[in-house]
Design an enzyme around this catalytic site. Sequence first.
Site, short mmCIF file in Angstrom:
data_model
loop_
_atom_site.label_atom_id
_atom_site.label_comp_id
_atom_site.label_asym_id
_atom_site.label_seq_id
_atom_site.Cartn_x
_atom_site.Cartn_y
_atom_site.Cartn_z
CB ALA A 50 -0.89 -0.01 1.23
CD GLN A 90 -2.83 -7.81 -0.90
OE1 GLN A 90 -2.56 -6.66 -0.56
NE2 GLN A 90 -2.16 -8.86 -0.45
CB CYS A 109 -3.88 -5.54 7.66
SG CYS A 109 -3.73 -3.87 8.30
CE LYS A 151 2.12 -10.79 1.88
NZ LYS A 151 1.82 -9.57 2.62
CG ASN A 158 6.30 -11.82 2.57
OD1 ASN A 158 5.46 -11.30 3.29
ND2 ASN A 158 7.24 -11.12 1.98
N GLY A 159 9.12 -12.68 3.89
CA GLY A 159 9.69 -12.14 5.12
C GLY A 159 11.20 -12.10 5.05
CG ASP A 160 13.13 -10.84 7.72
OD1 ASP A 160 12.53 -9.74 7.69
OD2 ASP A 160 13.23 -11.53 8.75
N GLY A 181 8.80 -7.87 -0.18
CA GLY A 181 8.16 -6.72 0.44
C GLY A 181 9.13 -5.54 0.46
NE ARG A 182 9.92 -5.13 5.94
CZ ARG A 182 10.33 -5.57 7.12
NH1 ARG A 182 10.51 -4.71 8.11
NH2 ARG A 182 10.56 -6.86 7.32
C1 LIG Z 1 4.57 0.17 3.52
C2 LIG Z 1 4.09 -1.24 3.47
C3 LIG Z 1 2.86 -1.51 2.90
C4 LIG Z 1 2.40 -2.82 2.83
N1 LIG Z 1 1.21 -3.06 2.23
C5 LIG Z 1 0.81 -4.34 2.05
C6 LIG Z 1 -0.38 -4.64 1.36
O1 LIG Z 1 -1.12 -3.75 0.94
N2 LIG Z 1 -0.70 -5.93 1.18
C7 LIG Z 1 0.09 -6.95 1.65
O2 LIG Z 1 -0.24 -8.13 1.45
N3 LIG Z 1 1.21 -6.70 2.33
C8 LIG Z 1 1.59 -5.43 2.53
N4 LIG Z 1 2.75 -5.18 3.20
C9 LIG Z 1 3.54 -6.30 3.73
C10 LIG Z 1 4.56 -6.82 2.73
O3 LIG Z 1 3.92 -7.25 1.55
C11 LIG Z 1 5.33 -8.00 3.31
O4 LIG Z 1 4.43 -9.04 3.59
C12 LIG Z 1 6.07 -7.65 4.59
O5 LIG Z 1 6.71 -6.42 4.50
C13 LIG Z 1 7.06 -8.75 4.96
O6 LIG Z 1 8.01 -8.94 3.94
P1 LIG Z 1 9.48 -8.26 4.09
O7 LIG Z 1 10.02 -8.70 5.43
O8 LIG Z 1 10.23 -8.86 2.93
O9 LIG Z 1 9.29 -6.81 3.98
C14 LIG Z 1 3.20 -3.88 3.33
C15 LIG Z 1 4.43 -3.59 3.92
C16 LIG Z 1 4.87 -2.30 3.99
C17 LIG Z 1 6.22 -2.05 4.61
#
Ligand SMILES: Cc1cc2nc3c(=O)[nH]c(=O)nc-3n(C[C@H](O)[C@H](O)[C@H](O)COP(=O)(O)O)c2cc1C
Length: 355
Positions: free
Chosen positions: A2, A54, A85, A127, A188-190, A212-213
């Site tokens: 988002a 999504q 969320c 998810k 997913n994660g890190d 993600g990030r």
């Molecule tokens: C700013 C931001 C917005 C996010 N928005 C969504 C979203 O709309 N839908 C979703 O499934 N995950 C969302 N996430 C979560 C990421 O998709 C991901 O699951 C989460 O950051 C863990 O992965 P990472 O550790 O690789 O960042 C968001 C994360 C961040 C930081």
Amino acid sequence: MAGITNVAFRRLCREQGAGLYVCEMVTTRALVERNPKTLRMVAFDPAERPRSLQIYGVDPDTVRAAVRMIVDENLADHVDMNFGCPVPKVTRKGGGAALPWRRRLFARIVAAAVEAARPAGVPVTVKMRLGIDTDHLTYVEAGRIAQDAGAVAVALHARTAAQRYSGTADWDAISALKQALDVPVLGNGDIWEASDALRMVAETGCDGVVIGRGCLGRPWLFADLAAAFAGRPDRLLPPLREVARVMRRHAELLVEWYGDERDGCTDFRKHVAWYLKGFRAGSELRRALAMVSSLSELDDLLGKLDGDEPYPIETLGQPRGRTNSPGRVALPEGWLADRDADAVPAGAELDDSGG
Ligand SMILES: Cc1cc2nc3c(=O)[nH]c(=O)nc-3n(C[C@H](O)[C@H](O)[C@H](O)COP(=O)(O)O)c2cc1C
């Protein structure tokens, strides 16, 4: 993500390499109510295939209506459902990452989406997180429920809602889910580097990864991932000149997407610190870039960067973006006591988001 993965950012990422790029999450209620902002968020570039959308919903009837609309109006080729969320104002009402705990309701919501999508052959994926907290894990059961309801793949953000974005993701849980399900499991994660993605697949047996990030201020991560999964060793370590070129491209795509130079540049501002993470670029220049309001101003400022500065390799593998601290998950009164109640939570629609 988002606030990040709009048409412009997805195009920037697609230009880097392979992958399925998911649009910003929209709520099913806003979609069926034809909220203009929401309709704009589900737009896709003409060249974008598959169009991956999504949704977030807490009411099976609204979810069914939204997916029917997506199908009837040919809005997308893939529907992903977000149950991750952790935002307190959402979980407090029983939405987001709190919802899979109410397993019957969760099953009804996923089934409603799948039934509405099936006639058009649109695949539905889910998810989710590990659960509410370590005492209330739901992922294996929720994964089975999603699979039984017809989801074609399940993505696991291997953190609990209580963890929010803190600490480390529990990749062992991804292995456990992979062993429990027949449908593909996406981990997913890190994942900060392509090597993390390869390691996740090797360690967990997952069928794919969700980024993600890691791509914040680094869309070329997708080029690295494409290379890594193709067995090639090349990785991009762009010098500042090249990063500035990507920044300019990002800003220009945003301007095009908004159809307004100022709005595009304003949206671009939030990306500046991510792009410049670890580079020496001075604080005054950074501040000016984070307040940019036109492309010519951006060009002037980018021209002041030292293009020869090499990529700051010390930032590799480091978290980026949100890393907020863990916290107790706000839940409705009695939420944990009855897993099989399936009343639709009132007021759990989102106007904030995340996963
Ligand atoms: C700013 C931001 C917005 C996010 N928005 C969504 C979203 O709309 N839908 C979703 O499934 N995950 C969302 N996430 C979560 C990421 O998709 C991901 O699951 C989460 O950051 C863990 O992965 P990472 O550790 O690789 O960042 C968001 C994360 C961040 C930081």
